[in-house]
Scaffold this motif. Structure first.
Motif, PDB file in Angstrom:
ATOM      1  N   TYR A 158     -31.661 -41.343 -20.700  1.00  7.87           N
ATOM      2  CA  TYR A 158     -32.072 -40.373 -21.709  1.00  7.87           C
ATOM      3  C   TYR A 158     -32.036 -38.921 -21.235  1.00  7.87           C
ATOM      4  CZ  TYR A 158     -33.887 -44.870 -23.214  1.00  7.87           C
ATOM      5  OH  TYR A 158     -34.008 -46.198 -23.536  1.00  7.87           O
TER       6      TYR A 158
ATOM      7  N   ASN B  29     -34.256 -39.611 -26.517  1.00  8.10           N
ATOM      8  CA  ASN B  29     -34.516 -41.063 -26.526  1.00  8.10           C
ATOM      9  C   ASN B  29     -34.406 -41.652 -27.930  1.00  8.10           C
ATOM     10  OD1 ASN B  29     -36.834 -40.060 -27.694  1.00  8.10           O
ATOM     11  ND2 ASN B  29     -38.264 -41.139 -26.340  1.00  8.10           N
TER      12      ASN B  29
ATOM     13  N   ASN C  90     -33.321 -45.298 -28.246  1.00  6.12           N
ATOM     14  CA  ASN C  90     -34.208 -46.344 -27.735  1.00  6.12           C
ATOM     15  C   ASN C  90     -34.954 -46.983 -28.912  1.00  6.12           C
ATOM     16  OD1 ASN C  90     -36.104 -47.949 -26.474  1.00  6.12           O
ATOM     17  ND2 ASN C  90     -36.679 -46.407 -24.947  1.00  6.12           N
ATOM     18  N   LYS C  91     -34.583 -48.195 -29.263  1.00  2.00           N
ATOM     19  CA  LYS C  91     -35.155 -48.879 -30.428  1.00  2.00           C
ATOM     20  C   LYS C  91     -36.643 -49.172 -30.265  1.00  2.00           C
ATOM     21  CE  LYS C  91     -31.099 -48.998 -32.348  1.00  2.00           C
ATOM     22  NZ  LYS C  91     -30.802 -48.104 -33.493  1.00  2.00           N
ATOM     23  N   LYS C  92     -37.138 -49.163 -29.026  1.00  6.68           N
ATOM     24  CA  LYS C  92     -38.540 -49.441 -28.775  1.00  6.68           C
ATOM     25  C   LYS C  92     -39.443 -48.232 -29.045  1.00  6.68           C
ATOM     26  CE  LYS C  92     -37.557 -52.919 -25.213  1.00  6.68           C
ATOM     27  NZ  LYS C  92     -37.771 -53.310 -23.803  1.00  6.68           N
ATOM     28  N   VAL C  93     -38.836 -47.061 -29.161  1.00  5.76           N
ATOM     29  CA  VAL C  93     -39.607 -45.841 -29.394  1.00  5.76           C
ATOM     30  C   VAL C  93     -39.629 -45.556 -30.888  1.00  5.76           C
ATOM     31  CG1 VAL C  93     -39.778 -43.369 -28.940  1.00  5.76           C
ATOM     32  CG2 VAL C  93     -39.005 -44.923 -27.135  1.00  5.76           C
ATOM     33  N   LYS C  94     -40.804 -45.628 -31.494  1.00  2.00           N
ATOM     34  CA  LYS C  94     -40.909 -45.432 -32.940  1.00  2.00           C
ATOM     35  C   LYS C  94     -40.782 -43.962 -33.317  1.00  2.00           C
ATOM     36  CE  LYS C  94     -43.853 -46.441 -36.952  1.00  2.00           C
ATOM     37  NZ  LYS C  94     -45.121 -47.026 -37.425  1.00  2.00           N
TER      38      LYS C  94
END
Length: 298
Positions: free
Chosen positions: A13, A67, A70-74
């Motif tokens: 990132y 980021n 990054n699918k984990k970061v809402k």
């Protein structure tokens, strides 16, 4: 412009870019309205000098953090920071007392063209808050400033900041806002400055699968840098005592056609607070600006 850029990634990132060398040559053609304005005796030599040809060479560095993939970061973040060190060879020549200077303006020159020397830095921070049903709140803040490194120098036209337009304070046309609380409807010069502050908030929501809507508010301005030839009360200059009163504010609404690979944008920005009226907040629908763009403004 000529540059050789080295770039490298730090993890997934973070990205770094450095340009050595970064060379820019600016030749400015001035129409009759601009020439008339520049001949005005009330225009300072520093203002006139910004509209002259210039050569600049130096180093630039950029840092990017993103980021969004990054699918984990809402609620992802995007940050870019950039710095310029322009004219170090001219400063060395100055230290050795071998530089060439213009007889009239005392500016450093190369082949008879003004040679720019300045330090410049800026940061652009964006935060995206994602909610259900495709709704999003996007926040953006920008700060940038430039400082001439030679007491008789100015920052070139193409390196100065401006405000207004489709990706800025959308209630004003591009290059028509500021600087500071300065206001002269007969002044045809582009409104440019060495300092820029901007803030934006935008609520984005779907209307149909293709048509999206937005409600936004933009705020910001540009200022010139005070120098030894400036008056203390020059409304163009940045002042810690009054800069917050000179922030222009513009709310608005927008519509977007989202085709995944292309997004066409139409935004309507309405002036709410003029920078030269620090105590007056009034919507001016008769001065609504229509902005067309491709992609999101930020």
């Amino acid at each position: 412009n000529l540059s050789l850029i080295y770039e490298w990634n730090e993890g997934k990132y973070k990205k770094h870019e450095i340009s050595i060398p970064n060379v820019s040559i600016s030749f400015i053609r001035k129409d009759s309205k601009i020439l008339t304005t520049l001949s005005d005796p009330n225009i300072s030599p520093q203002q006139k000098f910004k509209f002259e040809d210039a050569i600049s060479t130096g180093v630039t560095y950029s840092f990017i953090y993103n980021n969004q993939n990054n699918k984990k970061v809402k609620h992802p973040t995007f940050l870019t920071a950039k710095g310029w060190l322009i004219g170090p060879t001219a400063l060395l020549a100055n230290a050795l007392n071998i530089e060439a200077r213009d007889a009239e303006t005392n500016a450093i020159t190369l082949a008879g063209i003004r040679y720019a020397t300045f330090l410049k830095a800026q940061g652009d921070l964006r935060k995206y808050l994602n909610f259900s049903y495709g709704q999003q709140i996007a926040l953006r803040s920008f700060i940038g400033f430039g400082i001439p490194l030679d007491k008789d120098g100015v920052i070139p036209f193409d390196q100065l900041y401006f405000s207004g337009g489709a990706n800025s304070v959308r209630g004003w046309r591009q290059r028509t806002l500021g600087p500071g609380s300065y206001f002269d409807p007969d002044d045809n010069l582009d409104r440019l400055g060495e300092i820029k502050l901007e803030f934006s908030t935008e609520y984005r929501f779907p209307i149909t699968n293709i048509l999206k809507g937005a409600v936004f508010a933009d705020a910001g301005n540009v200022w010139t840098e005070a120098n030894e030839n400036s008056s203390d009360n020059d409304e163009r200059n940045f002042s810690m005592e009054r800069f917050y009163k000179e922030i222009a504010v513009s709310p608005g609404i927008g519509f977007r056609l989202d085709f995944d690979f292309f997004l066409f944008r139409l935004d309507f920005g309405v002036p709410l607070k003029q920078p030269y009226n620090d105590n007056i907040w009034k919507l001016e629908p008769e001065n609504t600006q229509v902005n067309f763009g491709v992609g999101y403004p930020f």
